[in-house]
Design an enzyme around this catalytic site. Structure first.
Site, PDB file in Angstrom:
ATOM      1  N   THR A  18      26.896   5.823  22.210  1.00  2.87           N
ATOM      2  CA  THR A  18      26.949   7.092  21.470  1.00  2.87           C
ATOM      3  C   THR A  18      25.881   8.076  21.953  1.00  2.87           C
ATOM      4  O   THR A  18      25.738   9.158  21.378  1.00  2.87           O
ATOM      5  CB  THR A  18      26.768   6.854  19.962  1.00  2.87           C
ATOM      6  OG1 THR A  18      25.576   6.087  19.741  1.00  2.87           O
ATOM      7  CG2 THR A  18      27.956   6.109  19.380  1.00  2.87           C
ATOM      8  N   LYS A  94      13.545   5.717  25.067  1.00  3.12           N
ATOM      9  CA  LYS A  94      13.261   6.514  26.264  1.00  3.12           C
ATOM     10  C   LYS A  94      12.079   7.472  26.170  1.00  3.12           C
ATOM     11  O   LYS A  94      11.629   7.977  27.205  1.00  3.12           O
ATOM     12  CB  LYS A  94      14.511   7.336  26.630  1.00  3.12           C
ATOM     13  CG  LYS A  94      15.739   6.491  26.908  1.00  3.12           C
ATOM     14  CD  LYS A  94      16.947   7.346  27.188  1.00  3.12           C
ATOM     15  CE  LYS A  94      18.181   6.488  27.444  1.00  3.12           C
ATOM     16  NZ  LYS A  94      19.382   7.317  27.707  1.00  3.12           N
ATOM     17  N   LYS A 136      11.244   7.119  36.349  1.00  3.11           N
ATOM     18  CA  LYS A 136       9.942   6.664  35.840  1.00  3.11           C
ATOM     19  C   LYS A 136       9.698   5.178  36.086  1.00  3.11           C
ATOM     20  O   LYS A 136       8.591   4.677  35.880  1.00  3.11           O
ATOM     21  CB  LYS A 136       9.825   7.001  34.356  1.00  3.11           C
ATOM     22  CG  LYS A 136       9.791   8.504  34.101  1.00  3.11           C
ATOM     23  CD  LYS A 136       9.893   8.861  32.635  1.00  3.11           C
ATOM     24  CE  LYS A 136       9.853  10.371  32.456  1.00  3.11           C
ATOM     25  NZ  LYS A 136      10.965  11.078  33.140  1.00  3.11           N
ATOM     26  N   TYR A 144       6.994   3.215  29.119  1.00  3.78           N
ATOM     27  CA  TYR A 144       8.444   3.346  29.237  1.00  3.78           C
ATOM     28  C   TYR A 144       8.904   2.993  30.647  1.00  3.78           C
ATOM     29  O   TYR A 144       9.824   2.187  30.847  1.00  3.78           O
ATOM     30  CB  TYR A 144       8.885   4.764  28.875  1.00  3.78           C
ATOM     31  CG  TYR A 144      10.300   5.072  29.283  1.00  3.78           C
ATOM     32  CD1 TYR A 144      11.365   4.304  28.824  1.00  3.78           C
ATOM     33  CD2 TYR A 144      10.583   6.130  30.158  1.00  3.78           C
ATOM     34  CE1 TYR A 144      12.675   4.576  29.211  1.00  3.78           C
ATOM     35  CE2 TYR A 144      11.883   6.407  30.544  1.00  3.78           C
ATOM     36  CZ  TYR A 144      12.924   5.631  30.080  1.00  3.78           C
ATOM     37  OH  TYR A 144      14.216   5.891  30.470  1.00  3.78           O
ATOM     38  N   ASN A 176      15.998  13.269  35.635  1.00  2.00           N
ATOM     39  CA  ASN A 176      16.271  13.852  34.324  1.00  2.00           C
ATOM     40  C   ASN A 176      17.697  14.396  34.251  1.00  2.00           C
ATOM     41  O   ASN A 176      18.140  15.126  35.144  1.00  2.00           O
ATOM     42  CB  ASN A 176      15.275  14.986  34.062  1.00  2.00           C
ATOM     43  CG  ASN A 176      13.848  14.483  33.965  1.00  2.00           C
ATOM     44  OD1 ASN A 176      13.390  14.100  32.917  1.00  2.00           O
ATOM     45  ND2 ASN A 176      13.153  14.468  35.094  1.00  2.00           N
ATOM     46  N   VAL A 177      18.403  14.035  33.195  1.00  2.72           N
ATOM     47  CA  VAL A 177      19.777  14.493  33.013  1.00  2.72           C
ATOM     48  C   VAL A 177      19.765  15.843  32.307  1.00  2.72           C
ATOM     49  O   VAL A 177      19.279  15.962  31.180  1.00  2.72           O
ATOM     50  CB  VAL A 177      20.599  13.470  32.198  1.00  2.72           C
ATOM     51  CG1 VAL A 177      22.012  13.989  31.984  1.00  2.72           C
ATOM     52  CG2 VAL A 177      20.616  12.130  32.912  1.00  2.72           C
ATOM     53  N   GLY A 179      20.367  18.772  30.118  1.00  2.00           N
ATOM     54  CA  GLY A 179      21.027  19.001  28.845  1.00  2.00           C
ATOM     55  C   GLY A 179      21.117  17.800  27.942  1.00  2.00           C
ATOM     56  O   GLY A 179      21.623  17.914  26.822  1.00  2.00           O
TER      57      GLY A 179
END
Length: 334
Positions: A18, A94, A136, A144, A176-177, A179
């Site tokens: 989700t 995350k 990372k 993390y 980094n994704v 949005g």
């Protein structure tokens, strides 16, 4: 040559289904495979599952299933894995600052949860597993990143004790994704309302990938992976100050200092990784050092090329940077 996997002929389970990636993955699979056997969304938030079910109503998507559960719960994972052929592991905690203050909570989800997924796959005739990683995890300096590096190692090592099973574990690592929840684009858009954009460091850079490209990479990995590799995409970088200029050029930039555990530039392939890394064209593959035969297999099957011994791949020295104009266009899609 290996026979490629037909995703549409699979029963697929996605942990963390989700989340931002999970929803994009589910939509892509359902769009491309309307007659897929079964697609199981495994996550712990019943409200998000309810909301997702409104977006994908059961009368239109009868193969879609929602399974409440946590990757920390091994028994529940075992129940969810029955009849599953393919697993995408996207569940994780995350947030970097939260990990610094709640370290063992991240270990329980990102490390112990990863091993639970591996054990469940080994015991349920699963054939293909792709786990999502992060930039990372390369030379980590925060908790993390350390948990995700440990997770990566667990999935890669699982290939060593799969026995005679037709089972391949692989990892996809990207930046980094754009949005996604908590990413800089929506954060800066919200902060722009105040007239001040907080900048952690004026020289900070990050890799950037779209949700669509992240999903396509995972689907590619499911079909092409030989097992035991970490796939890394060739993607552009951006400067944090350029993102601020693109989103809110009229706003004041306020330097607030880097947060605990942050890097100025992110890495995806370190110097130490280079001896085991090959160039696949669109992607790199970091191969397991314990399986040198994989390099020959990749050269033969994918036309892979070894990279230079002193190669590294980080967001600061990346030759491909997004301009302010390109970032403005991308910001409109978020």
């Amino acid at each position: 040559m290996q026979k490629e996997l037909d995703i549409c002929d699979q029963s697929i389970l996605i942990t963390g289904g989700t989340g931002s990636f999970g929803k994009a993955f589910v939509r892509s699979v359902l769009d491309h495979c309307p007659k897929i056997k079964r697609l199981v969304v495994y996550s712990r938030d019943e409200l998000k599952q309810f909301e997702m079910a409104q977006e994908f109503p059961p009368h239109l998507y009868p193969a879609l299933r929602f399974f409440i559960g946590d990757v920390r719960d091994k028994e529940r994972l075992y129940r969810a894995m029955e009849g599953i052929d393919t697993v995408v592991h996207a569940a994780a905690l995350k947030q970097v600052p939260a990990a610094e203050y709640n370290p063992f909570e991240f270990i329980k989800t990102n490390v112990l949860g990863a091993q639970n997924v591996i054990d469940a796959c080994l015991d349920h005739d699963v054939r293909r597993v792709v786990a999502l990683s992060t930039d990372k995890a390369a030379a980590p300096i925060n908790l993390y990143g350390a948990t995700k590096l440990c997770s990566d190692k667990l999935f890669i090592a699982a290939n060593n004790f799969k026995g005679t099973r037709d089972l391949r574990f692989s990892v996809v690592r990207y930046g980094n994704v754009m949005g996604s929840r908590g990413s800089v684009f929506p954060f800066f858009k919200e902060k722009a309302k105040t007239g001040v954009i907080p900048i952690t460091h004026p020289e900070m850079t990050r890799f950037n990938i779209s949700l669509h490209d992240g999903v396509e990479m995972v689907l590619w990995a499911l079909e092409k992976a030989l097992g035991g590799e970490i796939f890394v995409p060739k993607i552009p970088s951006y400067r944090i100050t350029d993102v601020a200029k693109a989103i809110a050029p009229e706003c004041k930039l306020e330097i607030v200092g880097i947060r605990p555990g942050e890097k100025i530039h992110e890495e995806m392939i370190t110097f130490s990784d280079s001896p085991n890394t090959v160039d696949l064209g669109e992607y790199y593959a970091i191969l397991s050092g314990s399986q040198p035969e994989k390099r020959t297999a990749y050269i033969n099957e994918h036309g892979a090329k070894p990279i230079a011994a002193d190669f590294s791949y980080d967001s600061g020295t990346n030759p491909d940077f997004l301009s302010v104009a390109q970032l403005q266009e991308l910001a409109q899609t978020v």
